[in-house]
Every structure is written in structure tokens, then in C-alpha cells.
Enzyme design. Structure first.
Site, PDB file in Angstrom:
ATOM      1  N   ASP A  10       0.006  93.457  65.117  1.00 29.51           N
ATOM      2  CA  ASP A  10      -1.450  93.606  64.965  1.00 29.51           C
ATOM      3  C   ASP A  10      -1.716  94.258  63.608  1.00 29.51           C
ATOM      4  O   ASP A  10      -0.804  94.818  62.988  1.00 29.51           O
ATOM      5  CB  ASP A  10      -2.045  94.476  66.096  1.00 29.51           C
ATOM      6  N   SER A  11      -2.964  94.227  63.183  1.00 25.60           N
ATOM      7  CA  SER A  11      -3.319  94.912  61.937  1.00 25.60           C
ATOM      8  C   SER A  11      -3.216  96.429  62.122  1.00 25.60           C
ATOM      9  O   SER A  11      -3.075  97.162  61.150  1.00 25.60           O
ATOM     10  CB  SER A  11      -4.757  94.552  61.547  1.00 25.60           C
ATOM     11  N   CYS A 184     -11.256  91.592  70.769  1.00 26.23           N
ATOM     12  CA  CYS A 184     -10.539  92.310  69.712  1.00 26.23           C
ATOM     13  C   CYS A 184      -9.646  93.295  70.444  1.00 26.23           C
ATOM     14  O   CYS A 184     -10.120  94.015  71.338  1.00 26.23           O
ATOM     15  CB  CYS A 184     -11.510  93.056  68.799  1.00 26.23           C
ATOM     16  N   HIS A 186      -8.474  96.025  69.702  1.00 23.60           N
ATOM     17  CA  HIS A 186      -8.817  97.443  69.574  1.00 23.60           C
ATOM     18  C   HIS A 186      -9.807  97.893  70.651  1.00 23.60           C
ATOM     19  O   HIS A 186      -9.855  99.080  70.994  1.00 23.60           O
ATOM     20  CB  HIS A 186      -9.465  97.722  68.207  1.00 23.60           C
TER      21      HIS A 186
HETATM   22  N1  DGL Z   1      -7.105  94.078  66.530  1.00 22.98           N
HETATM   23  C1  DGL Z   1      -7.635  93.027  65.777  1.00 22.98           C
HETATM   24  C2  DGL Z   1      -8.231  91.940  66.652  1.00 22.98           C
HETATM   25  O1  DGL Z   1      -7.879  91.808  67.804  1.00 22.98           O
HETATM   26  C3  DGL Z   1      -8.579  93.252  64.641  1.00 22.98           C
HETATM   27  C4  DGL Z   1      -8.770  94.498  63.919  1.00 22.98           C
HETATM   28  C5  DGL Z   1      -9.036  94.334  62.434  1.00 22.98           C
HETATM   29  O2  DGL Z   1     -10.180  94.080  62.016  1.00 22.98           O
HETATM   30  O3  DGL Z   1      -8.073  94.460  61.707  1.00 22.98           O
HETATM   31  O4  DGL Z   1      -9.034  91.167  66.188  1.00 22.98           O
END
Ligand code: DGL
Length: 264
Positions: A10-11, A184, A186
Site C-alpha cells: 500500500d502507499s 480506500c 485507510h
Molecule cells: N490506501 C490507499 C487506497 O486504498 C490510498 C491512500 C493514498 O492516497 O495514498 O486507495
């Protein structure tokens, strides 16, 4: 039987919400988790940049001899899935197909709220797939970029996150959605406050369905780890290892986090 690790990418911290479900369902698997914390967020970036960064991550994980890659990021899945698949010779799983399945498995949804990053919303990856299985579904999609930063800062469950969650979801709540997909990885970190605000709207988190898909693919390729002992998880980040650890430890067991220099 294959004891090689699964790569999870993940980022940032978000993928840990997926990792948590994987650990629950497949505790024997060894895992290497990589978070590109030096370059998070990915959501506001153009697709070409997200693809380039993703390939850096994937190349790093491939050096760890992974047997399968889980893209635990909706943004990367939305704009770089095919690109990644073309560049590796191992099975790859994203979070969007499982997310779409999770919506399908939730009964009686006429109006669906979808919150994600800007790149995910703009890609229409979810909207197209969801519409192709139910053309009558009304989708209210909204980019909520600040929620990513809040989670990365470790500010979940604070007054600040409460206000921002409410501001982002205000119109959606008025729109009388039946369910809300956290598109997302997060956002499940903010689930309590989201749930509290939208009240009886059902919350859909693709993470559990992603773990189920992973199990299915491991079985199909005959690469499950059937060792006696539980597997181990190694964590790597491209910046701020201690900060990552202090937030991730609220989600999963975490011993150490190593910082690596990748792609820049
Ligand atoms: N966790 C990432 C997602 O599911 C995105 C977070 C980011 O913007 O880097 O999209």
C-alpha cells in the site's frame, strides 16, 4: 505447499487493515508488507506516477521472493492493476473485485455511497463494475483525500477526524444511502466515527472479501503454506518507520519496521 511469503503493498498504513484480515484467515502465511510512506498519498497523483511508484514497490517485493502479490490499495488497483500484472509472473490480487463482490453480497442496496481517493473515484473502476452488475444502482461517489492524511498522522478517533468525517459525509447522509463502501484501505481505521455519523447505513469494507479471494487463489495455484507454525510478517517502509509502527500497532501485532530506499 509453498512457504515463500505473500507480498502486501500500500502507499501507507491503510493496507494494514487488509493485512489484519489476511492474518486472521491465513495465519500460517509469511508476509512481507511494504508501505511507500515517503510518497504517500498516492490518491491526488496522476495515473502515470502511481504506476511508476507501484512498480518500484513491486520490484522491491519481488526481490523478497514473494509467491503472490496483494495490492492492498484501491488507488493502485484502480489505476495500475493491469500495468502491474503485465510486469510480474506471479498471481496478483487487488481490492476492487473483492469490494464489488462485498457490495453484491449486501442485500437490498438501492443507493450506495462510495468514499475513496480522487484517483479511485476519477478512474470509475468501481462505478463501472458495480453498474455492469446492477444498472439500477445509484452511486454517490466522493473523494475524501484528507481522511488518508488523518490516518497517516495517527489522528484517527480524535475531534479533528470526527469533524472532517462529518464534513465529507454530510451530503451523502442527506442522500439517504443504504450502504457505504470504504473504497480506500485507510478508511476502516476511521470506521467507528464513520459508523457513528451515518447511523443505520451499512458499512462495507472490502478487506474480508480480499482475504477470502486470497485464500481461493492460493488454493487454486496450490501454493498455500501448510506449515505447523504460524507465519511471520516483515514490515518495510520508505520513510518514518517509528511513526508507521506507532500507528500500525493499533491494528496488528508488529515487532519491527525497517526503512528502505526505493525508487528515488
Ligand atoms: N490506501 C490507499 C487506497 O486504498 C490510498 C491512500 C493514498 O492516497 O495514498 O486507495
Amino acid at each position: 505447499m509453498d512457504t515463500r511469503p505473500i507480498g502486501v503493498f500500500d502507499s501507507g498504513i491503510g493496507g494494514v487493515t487488509v493485512l489484519k484480515e489476511i492474518r486472521k484467515l491465513l495465519p500460517k502465511e509469511n508476509i512481507v508488507y511494504y508501505a511507500d510512506t515517503a510518497r504517500v498519498p498516492y490518491g491526488p497523483r496522476p495515473a502515470s506516477e502511481i504506476q511508476e511508484f507501484s512498480l518500484d514497490a513491486v520490484n522491491f517485493l519481488m526481490k523478497k521472493d514473494i509467491k503472490l502479490l496483494v495490492i492492498a490499495c484501491n488507488t493502485v488497483t484502480a489505476v495500475a492493476f493491469d500495468y502491474i500484472v503485465r510486469n510480474v509472473d506471479i498471481p496478483v490480487i487487488g481490492v476492487i473485485e473483492p469490494g464489488v463482490r462485498a457490495v453484491r453480497n449486501t442485500k437490498d442496496i438501492k443507493r450506495l455511497g462510495l468514499i475513496a481517493t480522487k484517483a479511485t473515484v476519477d478512474s470509475n473502476a468501481y462505478q463501472n463494475r458495480l453498474k455492469s452488475q446492477n444498472n439500477d444502482l445509484i452511486i454517490n461517489a466522493k473523494a475524501c483525500p484528507m481522511l488518508v492524511s488523518i490516518v497517516e498522522e495517527g489522528w484517527a478517533d480524535t475531534e479533528i477526524s470526527k469533524l472532517i468525517v462529518e464534513r465529507y459525509l454530510e451530503n451523502m447522509k442527506k442522500d439517504n444511502i443504504d450502504a457505504l463502501i470504504l473504497a480506500c484501505t485507510h478508511f476502516p481505521v476511521l470506521r467507528n466515527q464513520i459508523e457513528e455519523y451515518v447511523e443505520d447505513v451499512r458499512i462495507i469494507d472490502p478487506a474480508e472479501e480480499t482475504a477470502l479471494e486470497l485464500e481461493k487463489v492460493l488454493k487454486a495455484y496450490n501454493i498455500l503454506n501448510e506449515s505447523e507454525a504460524d507465519g511471520e510478517v516483515e514490515f518495510y517502509v520508505s520513510d518514518s518507520a517509528e511513526k508507521f509502527k506507532s500507528i500500525a500497532k493499533n491494528l496488528v501485532e508488529i515487532d519491527r519496521v525497517d526503512e528502505v530506499e526505493i525508487g528515488y
